[in-house]
Design a protein around this motif. Structure first.
Motif, PDB file in Angstrom:
ATOM      1  N   MET A  22       0.835  -1.210   0.000  1.00  0.00           N
ATOM      2  CA  MET A  22       0.000   0.000   0.000  1.00  0.00           C
ATOM      3  C   MET A  22       0.868   1.259   0.000  1.00  0.00           C
ATOM      4  O   MET A  22       1.979   1.241   0.490  1.00  0.00           O
ATOM      5  N   SER A  23       0.324   2.342  -0.551  1.00  0.00           N
ATOM      6  CA  SER A  23       1.052   3.615  -0.487  1.00  0.00           C
ATOM      7  C   SER A  23       0.104   4.695   0.039  1.00  0.00           C
ATOM      8  O   SER A  23      -1.116   4.588  -0.124  1.00  0.00           O
ATOM      9  N   TRP A  24       0.694   5.703   0.628  1.00  0.00           N
ATOM     10  CA  TRP A  24      -0.094   6.643   1.438  1.00  0.00           C
ATOM     11  C   TRP A  24       0.067   8.069   0.941  1.00  0.00           C
ATOM     12  O   TRP A  24       1.134   8.458   0.477  1.00  0.00           O
ATOM     13  N   LYS A  25      -0.992   8.838   1.056  1.00  0.00           N
ATOM     14  CA  LYS A  25      -0.946  10.250   0.658  1.00  0.00           C
ATOM     15  C   LYS A  25      -0.033  11.007   1.631  1.00  0.00           C
ATOM     16  O   LYS A  25      -0.016  10.689   2.821  1.00  0.00           O
ATOM     17  N   PRO A  26       0.672  12.008   1.139  1.00  0.00           N
ATOM     18  CA  PRO A  26       1.554  12.765   2.052  1.00  0.00           C
ATOM     19  C   PRO A  26       0.744  13.775   2.862  1.00  0.00           C
ATOM     20  O   PRO A  26       0.964  14.986   2.778  1.00  0.00           O
ATOM     21  N   LEU A  27      -0.214  13.285   3.619  1.00  0.00           N
ATOM     22  CA  LEU A  27      -1.121  14.161   4.373  1.00  0.00           C
ATOM     23  C   LEU A  27      -1.132  13.763   5.845  1.00  0.00           C
ATOM     24  O   LEU A  27      -0.794  12.633   6.190  1.00  0.00           O
ATOM     25  N   SER A  28      -1.563  14.704   6.677  1.00  0.00           N
ATOM     26  CA  SER A  28      -1.855  14.384   8.076  1.00  0.00           C
ATOM     27  C   SER A  28      -3.355  14.384   8.259  1.00  0.00           C
ATOM     28  O   SER A  28      -4.091  14.945   7.439  1.00  0.00           O
ATOM     29  N   SER A  29      -3.771  13.802   9.365  1.00  0.00           N
ATOM     30  CA  SER A  29      -5.186  13.592   9.570  1.00  0.00           C
ATOM     31  C   SER A  29      -5.527  13.722  11.051  1.00  0.00           C
ATOM     32  O   SER A  29      -4.721  13.372  11.913  1.00  0.00           O
ATOM     33  N   ALA A  30      -6.723  14.248  11.320  1.00  0.00           N
ATOM     34  CA  ALA A  30      -7.184  14.341  12.707  1.00  0.00           C
ATOM     35  C   ALA A  30      -8.653  13.968  12.771  1.00  0.00           C
ATOM     36  O   ALA A  30      -9.424  14.325  11.882  1.00  0.00           O
ATOM     37  N   CYS A  31      -9.002  13.232  13.803  1.00  0.00           N
ATOM     38  CA  CYS A  31     -10.409  12.886  14.060  1.00  0.00           C
ATOM     39  C   CYS A  31     -10.725  13.335  15.480  1.00  0.00           C
ATOM     40  O   CYS A  31     -10.139  12.817  16.431  1.00  0.00           O
ATOM     41  N   VAL A  32     -11.596  14.321  15.604  1.00  0.00           N
ATOM     42  CA  VAL A  32     -11.988  14.832  16.918  1.00  0.00           C
ATOM     43  C   VAL A  32     -13.335  14.210  17.282  1.00  0.00           C
ATOM     44  O   VAL A  32     -14.281  14.290  16.493  1.00  0.00           O
ATOM     45  N   VAL A  33     -13.396  13.595  18.451  1.00  0.00           N
ATOM     46  CA  VAL A  33     -14.659  12.962  18.886  1.00  0.00           C
ATOM     47  C   VAL A  33     -15.511  13.984  19.642  1.00  0.00           C
ATOM     48  O   VAL A  33     -15.020  14.660  20.546  1.00  0.00           O
ATOM     49  N   LEU A  34     -16.771  14.090  19.240  1.00  0.00           N
ATOM     50  CA  LEU A  34     -17.733  14.939  19.940  1.00  0.00           C
ATOM     51  C   LEU A  34     -18.642  13.990  20.716  1.00  0.00           C
ATOM     52  O   LEU A  34     -19.388  13.206  20.109  1.00  0.00           O
ATOM     53  N   ALA A  35     -18.513  14.016  22.037  1.00  0.00           N
ATOM     54  CA  ALA A  35     -19.199  13.008  22.857  1.00  0.00           C
ATOM     55  C   ALA A  35     -20.372  13.623  23.622  1.00  0.00           C
ATOM     56  O   ALA A  35     -20.399  14.830  23.884  1.00  0.00           O
ATOM     57  N   ALA A  36     -21.306  12.764  23.971  1.00  0.00           N
ATOM     58  CA  ALA A  36     -22.518  13.200  24.684  1.00  0.00           C
ATOM     59  C   ALA A  36     -22.196  13.492  26.145  1.00  0.00           C
ATOM     60  O   ALA A  36     -21.258  12.918  26.708  1.00  0.00           O
ATOM     61  N   PRO A  37     -22.992  14.362  26.789  1.00  0.00           N
ATOM     62  CA  PRO A  37     -22.806  14.545  28.225  1.00  0.00           C
ATOM     63  C   PRO A  37     -23.067  13.213  28.931  1.00  0.00           C
ATOM     64  O   PRO A  37     -23.932  12.455  28.513  1.00  0.00           O
ATOM     65  N   GLY A  38     -22.252  12.933  29.952  1.00  0.00           N
ATOM     66  CA  GLY A  38     -22.423  11.667  30.673  1.00  0.00           C
ATOM     67  C   GLY A  38     -21.526  10.558  30.157  1.00  0.00           C
ATOM     68  O   GLY A  38     -21.356   9.542  30.826  1.00  0.00           O
TER      69      GLY A  38
END
Ligand code: AMP
Ligand code: GLY
Length: 419
Positions: free
Chosen positions: A318-334
């Motif tokens: 496999m080969s990969w794009k020369p990019l960075s990535s972020a996933c921010v989780v938006l979680a429910a109260p509780g």
């Protein structure tokens, strides 16, 4: 090709999105999927562990490829069921799933195969926990043996806290059968990373190394969660992978081959890089959630091709794009204990660009509005040429929506940016 993805969360939405973009995929289905996923896939409201109902669905629709998201389905033998029906599957058989569903089994596997990991004791009562704790000093690490959706691991700052968690597990039986036994483990300090490996049980391909943020609160405080956000690839990913191949990944894959597991799928190795070298914290037998959300868009090729060949037993380079990535989780109260459901989500949920978008993790559409319907509600994804840019895009995307009591860590990737 007609593909089916099993699961309901943000990871499955990411898989469906990646497969929708594949040149080899003509139809994407999800079982059971979700309201958010239904924008890209045909969802079937069938419980994936109810094999009779699933069999009826498969009598009507023939699938050419199946990808299983959650560990609980693998643990129930879903991959075995599908393979018996001659469907190529990404996901290990039930025996392979033990690597995740029993922490004790995983530890024994690591010891037998020379994979570096923390010293541990098996314990099954408060008294035994207290006695074995004499071998360690604080902080103490106590883990229930069975599946606990990422919530069965306790890092106890004091001996009293250890006693109270042992009481919760063994006397109050908060985890039921999953907490019949537990592991008391030496605490490891260092830098934590997620190493995902596609393997057929012999050959393997290592995906870029990512960093999850397990604790609920900024500064790595608060309880452990399933993961509050992922960034990557790590700056030194390629070099680090080479050294991990020898010390950790190679011995792990050799172990799979020796054990006779039918392992065509993902081995997710949770690692702590300590001053004495890498130490394996855990194995998972599926894509990470939210690692998948950040990783899948980085691949430069066609995921449909990769998954089909993996399910048929060969691992493609496999080969990969020369990019960075972020996933921010938006979680429910509780979250993580008792997430509040049914809260109205307001804003531009449909806003998307090639470098920023939402994935649905725990939402539903009812009464003409989007609502919270789980612990981790939405994933805000950002891609960029640097990690700063990816993070800036993911956080800007997150600003587009709101719901009452939303929990979000604003310090993702800070450890990497400071390096
Ligand atoms: P696990 O589900 O075993 O990966 O544990 C969940 C989280 O607890 C990990 O991602 C680590 O952040 C932390 N953890 C687990 N085991 C240890 C350990 N031996 N030392 C320090 N932290 C740990
Ligand atoms: N993000 C950690 C996991 O999927 O278990």
């Amino acid at each position: 090709m007609r593909v089916v993805v099993f699961g309901t969360g943000g990871r499955e939405h990411a898989l469906v999105k990646a497969l929708s973009a594949s040149m080899t995929v003509s139809e994407v289905h999800a079982v059971p999927g979700s309201d958010g996923i239904s924008k890209l896939a045909l969802c079937h409201n069938v419980d994936p562990t109810d094999f009779a109902s699933l069999g009826s669905l498969m009598d009507r629709i023939s699938f050419d490829l199946a990808i299983i998201g959650p560990e609980a389905y693998l643990d129930k033998g879903l991959a075995d069921f599908l393979r018996d029906r001659s469907i190529p599957v990404v996901g290990p058989n039930q025996v392979g799933a033990r690597l995740e569903s029993s922490k004790l089994f995983a530890k024994q596997f690591m010891v037998e195969n020379g994979v570096p990991t923390a010293r541990f004791f098996e314990v099954s009562s408060v008294e035994e926990t207290v006695e074995k704790a004499r071998n360690f000093s604080a902080p103490y690490v106590l883990k229930v043996d069975g599946l606990a959706a990422g919530k069965g691991v306790f890092i106890c700052k004091t001996f009293e806290e250890l006693q109270s968690k042992a009481d919760l597990i063994f006397n109050q039986k908060a985890f039921g059968g999953a907490g019949k036994t537990a592991l008391l483990e030496e605490h490891q300090t260092g830098f934590e990373l997620s190493c995902l490996v596609l393997t057929n049980g012999e050959q393997f391909e290592v995906l870029p190394l990512m960093q999850d943020h397990k604790r609920l609160l900024e500064g790595d405080e608060g309880p452990n969660t399933g993961g509050m956000g992922v960034v990557g690839p790590l700056p030194e990913s390629a070099t680090l992978i080479e050294s991990l191949k020898e010390s950790v990944i190679g011995p792990t894959v050799k172990g799979l081959a020796r054990s006779g597991m039918d392992f065509k799928g993902v081995v997710f190795i949770g690692l702590m890089m300590t001053e004495n070298g890498p130490s394996v914290l855990e194995y998972n037998v599926r894509f990470g959630d939210p690692e998948a959300q950040a990783l899948l868009p980085l691949y430069a090729g066609d995921w449909g091709e990769v998954f089909l060949s993996l399910a048929k037993g060969s691992v493609k380079p496999m080969s990969w794009k020369p990019l960075s990535s972020a996933c921010v989780v938006l979680a429910a109260p509780g979250y993580p204990d008792q997430p509040e459901k049914g809260l109205r989500i307001e804003g531009e949920l449909d806003f998307e660009s090639p470098s920023s978008y939402f994935l649905h993790a725990g939402t539903r559409y009812a009464d003409k509005m989007w609502q919270t319907n789980g612990g981790r509600v939405l994933n805000s994804i950002g891609l960029g040429s640097t990690l700063e840019e990816a993070l800036q895009r993911a956080y800007a995307q997150a600003e587009k929506i709101k719901f009452q009591g939303m929990q979000m860590r604003r310090d993702l990737g800070q450890g990497l940016l400071k390096k």
